[in-house]
Write a protein that holds these residues in place. Structure first.
Motif, PDB file in Angstrom:
ATOM      1  N   PHE A  32      11.250  37.678  95.454  1.00 30.81           N
ATOM      2  CA  PHE A  32      10.354  38.794  95.163  1.00 30.81           C
ATOM      3  C   PHE A  32      11.121  39.974  94.569  1.00 30.81           C
ATOM      4  CE2 PHE A  32       7.744  42.481  96.721  1.00 30.81           C
ATOM      5  CZ  PHE A  32       6.685  42.268  95.861  1.00 30.81           C
ATOM      6  N   PHE A  33      12.310  40.232  95.084  1.00 28.99           N
ATOM      7  CA  PHE A  33      13.118  41.345  94.605  1.00 28.99           C
ATOM      8  C   PHE A  33      13.516  41.145  93.146  1.00 28.99           C
ATOM      9  CE2 PHE A  33      17.439  43.599  94.832  1.00 28.99           C
ATOM     10  CZ  PHE A  33      16.881  44.818  94.508  1.00 28.99           C
ATOM     11  N   SER A  34      13.970  39.927  92.792  1.00 31.91           N
ATOM     12  CA  SER A  34      14.405  39.668  91.421  1.00 31.91           C
ATOM     13  C   SER A  34      13.249  39.797  90.430  1.00 31.91           C
ATOM     14  CB  SER A  34      15.040  38.281  91.313  1.00 31.91           C
ATOM     15  OG  SER A  34      14.123  37.267  91.677  1.00 31.91           O
ATOM     16  N   LEU A  35      12.040  39.407  90.856  1.00 30.27           N
ATOM     17  CA  LEU A  35      10.861  39.568  90.008  1.00 30.27           C
ATOM     18  C   LEU A  35      10.607  41.042  89.718  1.00 30.27           C
ATOM     19  CD1 LEU A  35       8.335  38.449  88.579  1.00 30.27           C
ATOM     20  CD2 LEU A  35       7.151  38.573  90.789  1.00 30.27           C
ATOM     21  N   ASN A  36      10.784  41.874  90.742  1.00 30.26           N
ATOM     22  CA  ASN A  36      10.610  43.314  90.568  1.00 30.26           C
ATOM     23  C   ASN A  36      11.645  43.892  89.611  1.00 30.26           C
ATOM     24  OD1 ASN A  36       8.611  44.854  92.745  1.00 30.26           O
ATOM     25  ND2 ASN A  36       9.161  42.779  93.320  1.00 30.26           N
TER      26      ASN A  36
END
Length: 510
Positions: free
Chosen positions: A137-141
């Motif tokens: 989720f963090f990398s998508l952000n």
């Protein structure tokens, strides 16, 4: 001491903490959702490891490996997030205001826009952080905020720029909660301040100033401020792939660590009773988070410390150019504040790491330095260029108390749902302060911006009171729990995913 004695001391075995039998039993009886994910590691590997310990040298080597896997990636993420926000101040000295027709307070609203986005996105982001793999989720952000940074180069009006900045802040909202969560998963409380100060650095103004200086030599029809946004955004989108492929989500899922290494990481954290991770949302922990008075003292302190950040991030180049400096000179003079913030943050965090008893007093005392800077800017005449610049640079030491305060609440919050909720709620405080900050710098007060300076003075005083009050409450809790802490009651409750208030053996960092 003889050479052989020194060698023996260095290789002395560390006795592992108890393996939290209640938590391990819960795993084996199919109740894994009710306990911390660390219990899964104990259930998988405790029998293999038995009572076998590890040497201090082995532990040091392991933590160096953890540092090299986590710190560089998170450091670059935080730097890019800061650069994305401060790039607007570099664009300001290359006529973005004129090209987009920004009038009156519109530039101030553009400065506040990312933090409005953060407020709107933080709730859903916190939920996803609890339910989804952290790194995915963090990398998508990170990818999304890189794309939005590049989109800013295509803006032709206030509305377009505001929307891009709003969405940029929405996707960046996850950064501080995610970093805080990851650091608390892997490190003990005494190890967290140093890592926080490195990761949550403030070198973005240095890079921003250097980038603004370099692109200042660009001669062409393509607007210089657009080049700044494109460069920042392009690098951020590439870095999203690095985050996805190389940042481990938690000790249990870290593929590059052996079973023994995972076991050591978990066991060495058992003493702080703050847990690692669980995916179950517990409503009682949410209620406790918002009824705990300590929550509100930290919240007020963060708002007060971030009002100056919001104002200075957006207006620092305009303040400097208002003293009579040209764009290229302004770019270079905007670099030292980043160095002041970074080095003061490192120094205070390293000092705070030496004690868990007087950390809040250190944080409160350190606020006196940026307060002095604000007083110098307010009282010295504008014609005193050296004095005004010194005051401005001293002001930037405000980051040191904030980044060290992060390590205080990291060490003092237990229960995974409570941690997620409060890390998100403290981001709301951070965003609120950053929204207020630019609004205290009024266009009709340029170039002195007296209202902004007065607001900073007031906020620093409020922060000192709130932090000292928080420390006093933590001291009171520790006094009441002295007997339980002494009897090691907490050891019986390792990895049960209970909160700091419920765990009578929990000892607060004060």
């Amino acid at each position: 001491m003889s050479g052989s004695d020194e060698t023996k001391s260095a290789l002395e075995a560390v006795t592992p903490a108890p393996s939290a039998p209640v938590a391990v039993k819960a795993i084996k009886t199919g109740q894994a959702d009710d306990v911390d994910i660390a219990a899964q590691i104990l259930a998988d590997y405790a029998e293999t490891m038995g009572s076998e310990g590890w040497t201090k040298e082995e532990e040091k080597k392991l933590m160096r490996k953890v540092d090299w896997r986590l710190i560089p990636i998170l450091f670059v993420c935080a730097t890019l997030s800061g650069l994305d926000k401060t790039a607007i101040s570099a664009a300001a000295i290359y006529n973005i205001k004129g090209d987009l027709g920004l009038s009156g307070s519109q530039y101030s609203w553009v400065g506040s826009a990312p933090f409005f986005g953060g407020l709107v996105f933080m709730g859903p982001a916190a939920y996803c952080l609890q339910r989804m793999p952290v790194v995915t989720f963090f990398s998508l952000n990170v990818l999304c905020w890189g794309v939005l940074e590049m989109c800013m180069a295509a803006c032709t009006s206030f509305a377009g720029l505001f929307v891009c900045r709003f969405l940029l802040g929405g996707f960046e909202a996850l950064l501080i909660p995610a970093v805080t969560l990851v650091v608390s998963m892997w490190y003990r409380p005494e190890e967290q301040p140093k890592r926080n100060s490195i990761i949550l650095n403030v070198i973005a103004p240095i890079i921003n100033g250097f980038l603004a200086w370099v692109v200042g030599y660009h001669k062409g029809t393509f607007a210089t401020w657009k080049v700044i946004f494109l460069l920042c955004g392009a690098f951020t989108t590439v870095w999203a792939a690095v985050v996805y492929f190389f940042l481990p989500s938690n000790p249990y899922e870290a593929k590059s660590f052996s079973a023994r290494e995972k076991y050591i990481i978990i066991q060495r954290k058992a003493s702080d009773n703050t847990g690692v991770e669980t995916k179950k949302i517990k409503k009682e922990q949410i209620i406790e988070a918002f009824t705990d008075p300590k929550t509100w003292l930290i919240w007020v302190a963060i708002v007060a410390l971030q009002v100056p950040n919001g104002g200075l991030t957006t207006f620092n180049t305009l303040i400097i150019s208002g003293l009579g400096f040209k764009p290229l000179q302004t770019s270079l003079l905007a670099m030292p504040p980043g160095a002041m913030s970074t080095f003061s943050g490192l120094a205070l965090s390293y000092l705070a790491a030496t004690t868990r008893r007087y950390r809040t007093a250190l944080v409160a005392g350190s606020i006196l330095l940026p307060l002095l800077g604000a007083l110098l800017c307010y009282n010295l005449p504008r014609t005193n260029l050296a004095g005004q610049l010194v005051g401005l640079y001293i002001l930037y030491t405000y980051w040191a108390p904030y980044v060290t305060l992060v390590s205080v609440y990291q060490a003092n919050i237990a229960g995974h749902t409570k941690k997620i909720v409060l890390y998100a709620w403290f981001y709301v405080a951070w965003a609120t302060g950053n929204i207020i900050g630019p609004q205290t710098f009024r266009a009709n007060q340029a170039p002195a911006y007296t209202g902004g300076t007065v607001a900073m003075i007031i906020c620093y005083a409020i922060a000192i009171v709130a932090i000292l009050g928080y420390g006093a409450l933590c001291h009171a809790h520790n006094r009441r729990r002295a007997a339980a802490v002494e009897s090691n009651t907490a050891a019986d409750q390792d990895w049960l995913d209970i909160t700091d208030l419920k765990n009578e053996g929990f000892k607060y960092t004060t």
